[in-house]
Scaffold this motif. Structure first.
Motif, short mmCIF file in Angstrom:
data_model
loop_
_atom_site.label_atom_id
_atom_site.label_comp_id
_atom_site.label_asym_id
_atom_site.label_seq_id
_atom_site.Cartn_x
_atom_site.Cartn_y
_atom_site.Cartn_z
N GLN A 1 0.83 -1.21 0.00
CA GLN A 1 0.00 0.00 0.00
C GLN A 1 0.86 1.25 0.00
OE1 GLN A 1 -2.44 -0.20 3.50
NE2 GLN A 1 -3.60 -1.96 2.78
N LEU A 2 0.47 2.19 -0.83
CA LEU A 2 1.05 3.52 -0.81
C LEU A 2 0.11 4.36 0.06
CD1 LEU A 2 2.94 5.78 -1.87
CD2 LEU A 2 1.32 6.06 -3.76
N ARG A 3 0.63 4.86 1.18
CA ARG A 3 -0.17 5.70 2.08
C ARG A 3 0.26 7.15 1.87
NH1 ARG A 3 -3.21 3.89 6.22
NH2 ARG A 3 -3.32 1.63 6.41
N VAL A 4 -0.70 7.97 1.48
CA VAL A 4 -0.43 9.38 1.22
C VAL A 4 -1.25 10.21 2.20
CG1 VAL A 4 -0.57 11.23 -0.49
CG2 VAL A 4 -0.10 8.88 -1.24
N LYS A 5 -0.54 10.98 3.03
CA LYS A 5 -1.21 11.90 3.94
C LYS A 5 -1.03 13.31 3.39
CE LYS A 5 -0.80 9.07 8.05
NZ LYS A 5 -0.34 8.97 9.42
N MET A 6 -2.15 14.01 3.29
CA MET A 6 -2.07 15.37 2.78
C MET A 6 -3.00 16.27 3.56
SD MET A 6 -4.13 15.07 -0.85
CE MET A 6 -3.55 13.46 -1.34
N SER A 7 -2.71 17.54 3.49
CA SER A 7 -3.56 18.55 4.11
C SER A 7 -3.64 19.71 3.13
CB SER A 7 -2.97 19.01 5.45
OG SER A 7 -1.69 19.58 5.23
N GLY A 8 -4.57 20.59 3.39
CA GLY A 8 -4.71 21.73 2.50
C GLY A 8 -5.84 22.61 2.92
N SER A 9 -6.16 23.56 2.04
CA SER A 9 -7.22 24.50 2.35
C SER A 9 -7.88 25.00 1.08
CB SER A 9 -6.67 25.67 3.16
OG SER A 9 -5.70 26.37 2.41
N GLY A 10 -9.05 25.59 1.27
CA GLY A 10 -9.79 26.16 0.16
C GLY A 10 -11.24 26.37 0.57
N ARG A 11 -12.05 26.75 -0.38
CA ARG A 11 -13.47 26.91 -0.12
C ARG A 11 -14.11 25.52 -0.01
NH1 ARG A 11 -14.40 30.38 -4.92
NH2 ARG A 11 -16.33 29.19 -5.05
N TRP A 12 -15.19 25.45 0.75
CA TRP A 12 -15.85 24.17 1.02
C TRP A 12 -16.13 23.39 -0.26
CZ3 TRP A 12 -16.70 20.60 4.45
CH2 TRP A 12 -17.72 19.68 4.24
N GLU A 13 -16.77 24.03 -1.24
CA GLU A 13 -17.17 23.31 -2.45
C GLU A 13 -15.95 22.84 -3.25
OE1 GLU A 13 -17.29 27.72 -3.40
OE2 GLU A 13 -18.01 26.48 -1.76
N LYS A 14 -14.85 23.57 -3.15
CA LYS A 14 -13.63 23.16 -3.85
C LYS A 14 -13.02 21.92 -3.18
CE LYS A 14 -13.36 26.89 -6.54
NZ LYS A 14 -13.33 26.92 -7.95
N ILE A 15 -13.01 21.92 -1.85
CA ILE A 15 -12.45 20.77 -1.13
C ILE A 15 -13.31 19.52 -1.37
CG2 ILE A 15 -11.98 19.82 1.17
CD1 ILE A 15 -11.14 22.64 2.02
N VAL A 16 -14.62 19.68 -1.29
CA VAL A 16 -15.51 18.54 -1.55
C VAL A 16 -15.31 18.05 -2.98
CG1 VAL A 16 -17.93 17.83 -1.75
CG2 VAL A 16 -17.18 19.17 0.22
N GLY A 17 -15.14 18.97 -3.92
CA GLY A 17 -14.86 18.60 -5.31
C GLY A 17 -13.56 17.82 -5.44
N PHE A 18 -12.54 18.23 -4.69
CA PHE A 18 -11.25 17.54 -4.71
C PHE A 18 -11.39 16.12 -4.17
CE2 PHE A 18 -7.11 16.70 -2.48
CZ PHE A 18 -6.39 16.40 -3.63
N VAL A 19 -12.08 15.97 -3.04
CA VAL A 19 -12.27 14.64 -2.45
C VAL A 19 -13.06 13.75 -3.42
CG1 VAL A 19 -13.32 13.35 -0.54
CG2 VAL A 19 -12.05 15.46 -0.08
N SER A 20 -14.08 14.31 -4.06
CA SER A 20 -14.85 13.55 -5.05
C SER A 20 -13.99 13.15 -6.23
CB SER A 20 -16.04 14.38 -5.54
OG SER A 20 -16.94 14.62 -4.49
#
Length: 129
Positions: free
Chosen positions: A67-86
């Motif tokens: 398994q490749l485990r990637v931990k990331m953090s970040g910021s942005g507007r709510w709809e942009k973050i939800v779009g990124f996760v999607s």
């Protein structure tokens, strides 16, 4: 004969299906390219993403694949973050989002009432040996 033709078609279809499955894995050599894809996806949707740790773990437990485990953090507007996760969830790879946390940071633009959010996310991508 019809039987031989059916067997050939089945084998051809099976070979194509196996190839499609194999292409959903990342090779160890392909890890840097995969990370670049994640960075590009974040930029495309307008999210700032920082990579904390990137680790390859050997196969263990129920999974026969490393398994490749990637931990990331970040910021942005709510709809942009939800779009990124999607977008991450829709990647054409055998991966899963292990955890994601959202934190409301507060208003960053009083005029437009824009609220900034931050996120922490752990993505697991399976690696083909």
């Amino acid at each position: 004969s019809t039987y031989a033709s059916t067997v050939r078609n089945t084998l051809r279809n099976s070979k194509d299906a196996l190839l499609r499955i194999e292409n959903r894995f990342v090779t160890e050599e392909g890890v840097p390219e995969f990370i670049n894809i994640l960075e590009d996806k974040a930029a495309q949707v307008g999210v700032r993403a920082d990579f904390g740790s990137i680790n390859v773990e050997p196969a263990k437990g129920d999974s026969p694949y490393p398994q490749l485990r990637v931990k990331m953090s970040g910021s942005g507007r709510w709809e942009k973050i939800v779009g990124f996760v999607s977008t991450l969830d829709a990647l054409p790879y055998i991966s899963r989002i292990e955890s994601v946390n959202f934190i409301k940071m507060g208003s960053t633009d009083e005029k437009n009432a824009t609220t900034s959010w931050s996120f922490n996310l752990e993505l697991i991508q399976y690696i083909k040996e």
